[in-house]
Design an enzyme around this catalytic site. Sequence first.
Site, PDB file in Angstrom:
ATOM      1  N   GLN A 105       0.844  -1.197   0.000  1.00  0.00           N
ATOM      2  CA  GLN A 105       0.000   0.000   0.000  1.00  0.00           C
ATOM      3  C   GLN A 105       0.873   1.238   0.000  1.00  0.00           C
ATOM      4  O   GLN A 105       1.280   1.739   1.050  1.00  0.00           O
ATOM      5  CB  GLN A 105      -0.945   0.007   1.202  1.00  0.00           C
ATOM      6  CG  GLN A 105      -1.934   1.155   1.112  1.00  0.00           C
ATOM      7  CD  GLN A 105      -3.004   1.111   2.178  1.00  0.00           C
ATOM      8  OE1 GLN A 105      -3.094   0.176   2.948  1.00  0.00           O
ATOM      9  NE2 GLN A 105      -3.806   2.146   2.201  1.00  0.00           N
ATOM     10  N   PHE A 106       1.140   1.759  -1.192  1.00  0.00           N
ATOM     11  CA  PHE A 106       2.036   2.901  -1.317  1.00  0.00           C
ATOM     12  C   PHE A 106       1.472   4.157  -0.668  1.00  0.00           C
ATOM     13  O   PHE A 106       2.220   5.060  -0.297  1.00  0.00           O
ATOM     14  CB  PHE A 106       2.389   3.157  -2.787  1.00  0.00           C
ATOM     15  CG  PHE A 106       1.313   3.844  -3.579  1.00  0.00           C
ATOM     16  CD1 PHE A 106       1.341   5.226  -3.736  1.00  0.00           C
ATOM     17  CD2 PHE A 106       0.284   3.126  -4.162  1.00  0.00           C
ATOM     18  CE1 PHE A 106       0.349   5.869  -4.465  1.00  0.00           C
ATOM     19  CE2 PHE A 106      -0.703   3.757  -4.890  1.00  0.00           C
ATOM     20  CZ  PHE A 106      -0.669   5.135  -5.039  1.00  0.00           C
ATOM     21  N   THR A 107       0.168   4.242  -0.466  1.00  0.00           N
ATOM     22  CA  THR A 107      -0.409   5.449   0.134  1.00  0.00           C
ATOM     23  C   THR A 107       0.021   5.641   1.588  1.00  0.00           C
ATOM     24  O   THR A 107      -0.099   6.737   2.127  1.00  0.00           O
ATOM     25  CB  THR A 107      -1.949   5.457   0.040  1.00  0.00           C
ATOM     26  OG1 THR A 107      -2.465   4.308   0.706  1.00  0.00           O
ATOM     27  CG2 THR A 107      -2.409   5.468  -1.411  1.00  0.00           C
TER      28      THR A 107
END
Length: 146
Positions: free
Chosen positions: A78-80
Amino acid sequence: MKALIQRVSEANVAVDNHIIGEINRGMLVFLGIEKSDTIACAERMLKKLINYRIFSDDNGKMNLSLKDSGGGLLVVSQFTLVAQTNKGSRPGFSLGASPKHGKFIYDDFIRRATLIQPNVKTGQFGADMQVSLVNDGPVTFMFDIN
């Protein structure tokens, strides 16, 4: 590297309406990888998560780790999680790893996890995923290792 973990009674991740990873009781890990992250960061994070005591013992106290409890581990990229949110009204992602570097670190994290933990499931790096979970507690912790 950042990880948001949740103790779950069940969790799954789907891509294109097909479940690709599913666990019952265990730990759901959302893993965010930054461009400065290394294999050593991934090793430290994995060790921390596997040994973090969030599962209840016979007395109802959080004294058991994932390793102790025998639960499943579901890891979702989850890059966020690595977004910069302190300015303006739109997240910034300049600290996030490139897709190539992120996948390299994520794949290594998963490889190492499977050597330690018998039940490891994953999402699909870079895919549009739908995650379903039942948070047990609720129990949620955030980790930041760099």
